[in-house]
Design a protein around this motif. Structure first.
Motif, PDB file in Angstrom:
ATOM      1  N   GLU A 133      -5.108  18.848 -33.939  1.00 29.62           N
ATOM      2  CA  GLU A 133      -5.381  17.886 -34.999  1.00 29.62           C
ATOM      3  C   GLU A 133      -6.242  18.577 -36.049  1.00 29.62           C
ATOM      4  O   GLU A 133      -7.250  19.204 -35.721  1.00 29.62           O
ATOM      5  CB  GLU A 133      -6.105  16.663 -34.427  1.00 29.62           C
ATOM      6  N   THR A 134      -5.842  18.487 -37.290  1.00 27.08           N
ATOM      7  CA  THR A 134      -6.598  19.145 -38.351  1.00 27.08           C
ATOM      8  C   THR A 134      -8.000  18.558 -38.463  1.00 27.08           C
ATOM      9  O   THR A 134      -8.218  17.372 -38.178  1.00 27.08           O
ATOM     10  CB  THR A 134      -5.889  19.009 -39.704  1.00 27.08           C
ATOM     11  N   ASN A 135      -8.941  19.376 -38.883  1.00 27.99           N
ATOM     12  CA  ASN A 135     -10.330  18.931 -39.056  1.00 27.99           C
ATOM     13  C   ASN A 135     -10.470  18.272 -40.428  1.00 27.99           C
ATOM     14  O   ASN A 135     -11.128  18.776 -41.333  1.00 27.99           O
ATOM     15  CB  ASN A 135     -11.262  20.149 -38.934  1.00 27.99           C
ATOM     16  N   THR A 136      -9.807  17.111 -40.577  1.00 29.32           N
ATOM     17  CA  THR A 136      -9.734  16.445 -41.886  1.00 29.32           C
ATOM     18  C   THR A 136      -9.985  14.946 -41.789  1.00 29.32           C
ATOM     19  O   THR A 136      -9.532  14.176 -42.632  1.00 29.32           O
ATOM     20  CB  THR A 136      -8.345  16.680 -42.510  1.00 29.32           C
ATOM     21  N   PHE A 137     -10.719  14.529 -40.768  1.00 31.29           N
ATOM     22  CA  PHE A 137     -10.930  13.096 -40.535  1.00 31.29           C
ATOM     23  C   PHE A 137     -11.505  12.390 -41.763  1.00 31.29           C
ATOM     24  O   PHE A 137     -11.146  11.252 -42.073  1.00 31.29           O
ATOM     25  CB  PHE A 137     -11.876  12.924 -39.342  1.00 31.29           C
ATOM     26  N   SER A 138     -12.386  13.055 -42.487  1.00 32.60           N
ATOM     27  CA  SER A 138     -13.014  12.457 -43.674  1.00 32.60           C
ATOM     28  C   SER A 138     -12.654  13.197 -44.956  1.00 32.60           C
ATOM     29  O   SER A 138     -13.364  13.105 -45.956  1.00 32.60           O
ATOM     30  CB  SER A 138     -14.542  12.438 -43.511  1.00 32.60           C
ATOM     31  N   ALA A 139     -11.534  13.911 -44.932  1.00 30.18           N
ATOM     32  CA  ALA A 139     -11.138  14.701 -46.098  1.00 30.18           C
ATOM     33  C   ALA A 139     -10.307  13.866 -47.070  1.00 30.18           C
ATOM     34  O   ALA A 139      -9.169  14.185 -47.401  1.00 30.18           O
ATOM     35  CB  ALA A 139     -10.369  15.938 -45.660  1.00 30.18           C
ATOM     36  N   ASN A 140     -10.898  12.779 -47.509  1.00 28.71           N
ATOM     37  CA  ASN A 140     -10.270  11.912 -48.506  1.00 28.71           C
ATOM     38  C   ASN A 140     -11.277  11.644 -49.615  1.00 28.71           C
ATOM     39  O   ASN A 140     -12.479  11.849 -49.442  1.00 28.71           O
ATOM     40  CB  ASN A 140      -9.812  10.600 -47.858  1.00 28.71           C
ATOM     41  N   SER A 141     -10.817  11.207 -50.761  1.00 23.43           N
ATOM     42  CA  SER A 141     -11.706  11.096 -51.924  1.00 23.43           C
ATOM     43  C   SER A 141     -12.780  10.031 -51.756  1.00 23.43           C
ATOM     44  O   SER A 141     -13.857  10.146 -52.338  1.00 23.43           O
ATOM     45  CB  SER A 141     -10.889  10.828 -53.188  1.00 23.43           C
ATOM     46  N   ILE A 142     -12.526   9.004 -50.950  1.00 23.92           N
ATOM     47  CA  ILE A 142     -13.548   7.979 -50.717  1.00 23.92           C
ATOM     48  C   ILE A 142     -14.700   8.557 -49.911  1.00 23.92           C
ATOM     49  O   ILE A 142     -15.869   8.438 -50.285  1.00 23.92           O
ATOM     50  CB  ILE A 142     -12.944   6.755 -50.000  1.00 23.92           C
ATOM     51  N   SER A 143     -14.380   9.195 -48.781  1.00 25.97           N
ATOM     52  CA  SER A 143     -15.423   9.745 -47.918  1.00 25.97           C
ATOM     53  C   SER A 143     -16.113  10.949 -48.554  1.00 25.97           C
ATOM     54  O   SER A 143     -17.330  11.112 -48.448  1.00 25.97           O
ATOM     55  CB  SER A 143     -14.819  10.145 -46.566  1.00 25.97           C
ATOM     56  N   GLN A 144     -15.348  11.807 -49.227  1.00 26.06           N
ATOM     57  CA  GLN A 144     -15.943  12.990 -49.836  1.00 26.06           C
ATOM     58  C   GLN A 144     -16.809  12.656 -51.042  1.00 26.06           C
ATOM     59  O   GLN A 144     -17.667  13.453 -51.440  1.00 26.06           O
ATOM     60  CB  GLN A 144     -14.850  13.988 -50.216  1.00 26.06           C
ATOM     61  N   ALA A 145     -16.632  11.481 -51.618  1.00 30.36           N
ATOM     62  CA  ALA A 145     -17.493  11.056 -52.732  1.00 30.36           C
ATOM     63  C   ALA A 145     -18.945  10.949 -52.296  1.00 30.36           C
ATOM     64  O   ALA A 145     -19.865  11.126 -53.108  1.00 30.36           O
ATOM     65  CB  ALA A 145     -17.010   9.724 -53.294  1.00 30.36           C
ATOM     66  N   ASP A 146     -19.182  10.686 -51.019  1.00 32.63           N
ATOM     67  CA  ASP A 146     -20.555  10.621 -50.512  1.00 32.63           C
ATOM     68  C   ASP A 146     -21.246  11.974 -50.626  1.00 32.63           C
ATOM     69  O   ASP A 146     -22.480  12.046 -50.657  1.00 32.63           O
ATOM     70  CB  ASP A 146     -20.567  10.179 -49.045  1.00 32.63           C
ATOM     71  N   TYR A 147     -20.448  13.031 -50.664  1.00 32.55           N
ATOM     72  CA  TYR A 147     -20.997  14.388 -50.756  1.00 32.55           C
ATOM     73  C   TYR A 147     -20.791  15.004 -52.146  1.00 32.55           C
ATOM     74  O   TYR A 147     -21.082  16.185 -52.352  1.00 32.55           O
ATOM     75  CB  TYR A 147     -20.321  15.295 -49.723  1.00 32.55           C
ATOM     76  N   GLY A 148     -20.245  14.214 -53.068  1.00 33.72           N
ATOM     77  CA  GLY A 148     -19.946  14.756 -54.381  1.00 33.72           C
ATOM     78  C   GLY A 148     -18.878  15.823 -54.344  1.00 33.72           C
ATOM     79  O   GLY A 148     -18.845  16.730 -55.179  1.00 33.72           O
ATOM     80  N   ALA A 149     -17.976  15.734 -53.368  1.00 35.38           N
ATOM     81  CA  ALA A 149     -16.971  16.779 -53.163  1.00 35.38           C
ATOM     82  C   ALA A 149     -15.549  16.236 -53.262  1.00 35.38           C
ATOM     83  O   ALA A 149     -14.607  16.866 -52.781  1.00 35.38           O
ATOM     84  CB  ALA A 149     -17.171  17.439 -51.803  1.00 35.38           C
ATOM     85  N   GLU A 150     -15.386  15.091 -53.910  1.00 33.23           N
ATOM     86  CA  GLU A 150     -14.057  14.487 -53.965  1.00 33.23           C
ATOM     87  C   GLU A 150     -13.037  15.350 -54.714  1.00 33.23           C
ATOM     88  O   GLU A 150     -11.825  15.257 -54.465  1.00 33.23           O
ATOM     89  CB  GLU A 150     -14.115  13.077 -54.564  1.00 33.23           C
ATOM     90  N   HIS A 151     -13.513  16.203 -55.613  1.00 31.10           N
ATOM     91  CA  HIS A 151     -12.589  17.080 -56.350  1.00 31.10           C
ATOM     92  C   HIS A 151     -12.024  18.199 -55.469  1.00 31.10           C
ATOM     93  O   HIS A 151     -11.105  18.914 -55.885  1.00 31.10           O
ATOM     94  CB  HIS A 151     -13.307  17.688 -57.563  1.00 31.10           C
ATOM     95  N   LEU A 152     -12.546  18.332 -54.259  1.00 29.03           N
ATOM     96  CA  LEU A 152     -12.095  19.387 -53.354  1.00 29.03           C
ATOM     97  C   LEU A 152     -11.149  18.880 -52.270  1.00 29.03           C
ATOM     98  O   LEU A 152     -10.777  19.626 -51.367  1.00 29.03           O
ATOM     99  CB  LEU A 152     -13.304  20.058 -52.682  1.00 29.03           C
ATOM    100  N   VAL A 153     -10.744  17.624 -52.356  1.00 28.79           N
ATOM    101  CA  VAL A 153      -9.935  17.011 -51.303  1.00 28.79           C
ATOM    102  C   VAL A 153      -8.648  17.779 -51.054  1.00 28.79           C
ATOM    103  O   VAL A 153      -8.312  18.097 -49.905  1.00 28.79           O
ATOM    104  CB  VAL A 153      -9.631  15.534 -51.644  1.00 28.79           C
TER     105      VAL A 153
END
Length: 348
Positions: free
Chosen positions: A77-97
């Motif tokens: 299973e890929t290590n991408t459980f939170s690799a979506n723009s909603i969850s990554q916005a918490d880290y300011g990393a949504e542009h890297l999705v």
């Protein structure tokens, strides 16, 4: 043969093994914030952003993939459980999705293909998609039950962005997991179906529900059978349960789902319940013994582990079920099956 055909052929021969936890395994590396952040120049603290390690410290998730395959896993299973723009916005990393998902999928694909080349046994890659930290079915404002932070179309587009990137990276399946809100899952299902249509080919979907109470319901209130009625139209490659409680508490719900679902059953529970410090104490032999009972009873097709599980747990599970016959997929009678919070089956 399509990848669906190959997977079904392997599942007809034996009980397949999926991998174990990523989050608790990553914690064992004792990474610093600088390890997570790398040189991406992000303005927010990245510690705990496990998904971003595909870009900043890829040797960590790659080592975990290798350890699970060495333990006997058939599926990464890929290590991408939170690799979506909603969850990554918490880290300011949504542009890297997109980049996170593509690189995570490529990594898992590379390791899976390497292990398959060694012994010829098919290895598969499931693109892991978590529920996000938003819910379509419930209001976050106790004073306004009708309020929603997001709507269905927005969440579907969030999932579509992630799915397209995972497919670009080489996943075989889309795994919509830890489903606490059935409506969130349906947005993921629609995104996956649309992604498959755009590709012009079958894109198999795996679905995994998580229970939030011992009566067998998820957070949006659906019973296990009602959940199945709500998502069966997607023709999932597998359906099952993950996370939730330990295997002991999941036993009756695994049995229930196994009896009604005319597809493969995949279950990967936590390694017991966490202790007062949040750690998981259940020994590999204990977990393997519990899930082995389901296998012996012909209730499962794919087994693995969720929170707290380790490569040792996966090896113990693989050893415990080796040689046991696969669960036969039951034929379902043609009925009109509907779902509210409870299932409804119309009489013939």
């Amino acid at each position: 043969m399509t990848v669906r055909d190959i997977f079904n052929a392997e599942a007809a021969k034996r009980i397949l093994i999926t991998d174990g936890a990523f989050g608790t395994e990553i914690q064992g590396w004792k990474l610093s914030e600088a390890d997570y952040a790398g040189n991406l120049g992000l303005s927010r603290d990245q510690k705990g952003n496990n998904d971003i390690l595909a870009l900043t410290k890829p040797e960590v998730p790659e080592a975990i993939h290798r350890a699970y395959f060495e333990a006997g896993a058939d599926i990464a299973e890929t290590n991408t459980f939170s690799a979506n723009s909603i969850s990554q916005a918490d880290y300011g990393a949504e542009h890297l999705v997109r980049e996170i998902n593509v690189e995570s999928a490529k990594m898992a694909r590379r390791v899976a293909d390497e292990f398959q080349a060694k012994d010829g046994r098919p290895r598969f890659v499931a693109g892991a998609i978590g529920p996000t930290n938003k819910t379509l079915s419930l209001s976050p404002d106790v004073n306004d039950p009708g309020y929603r932070e997001i709507d269905f179309d927005y969440l579907k587009q969030v999932y579509r962005e992630q799915i397209d990137a995972l497919v670009e990276g080489g996943v075989d399946f889309v795994l919509i997991e830890t489903v606490f809100d059935t409506l969130n899952a349906k947005a993921g299902i629609m995104a996956a179906i649309e992604a498959g249509e755009a590709l012009g080919r079958d894109l198999p979907i795996m679905l995994s529900m998580t229970l939030t109470d011992l009566s067998g319901r998820n957070l949006s209130g659906h019973a296990v059978e009602a959940f199945w009625h709500a998502i069966r139209h997607a023709r999932p490659l597998t359906v099952g349960l993950n996370c939730s409680f330990g295997a002991e508490q999941l036993r009756p719900h695994v049995k229930s789902l196994s009896e009604i679902a005319d597809t493969l059953i995949m279950v990967y529970p936590n390694a017991g319940l966490p202790n007062e410090l949040g750690a998981y104490d259940e020994a590999p032999a204990t977990t393997a013994g519990l899930v082995g009972e389901w296998a012996g009873a012909g209730q499962v097709n794919v087994l693995g582990g969720c929170c707290g599980s380790t490569p040792a747990h996966i090896k113990a599970i693989a050893d415990a079920v080796r040689g046991l016959p696969a669960r036969p997929v039951p034929m379902s009678q043609v009925r009109t099956r509907l779902a509210g919070l409870e299932p409804f089956t119309m009489a013939a």
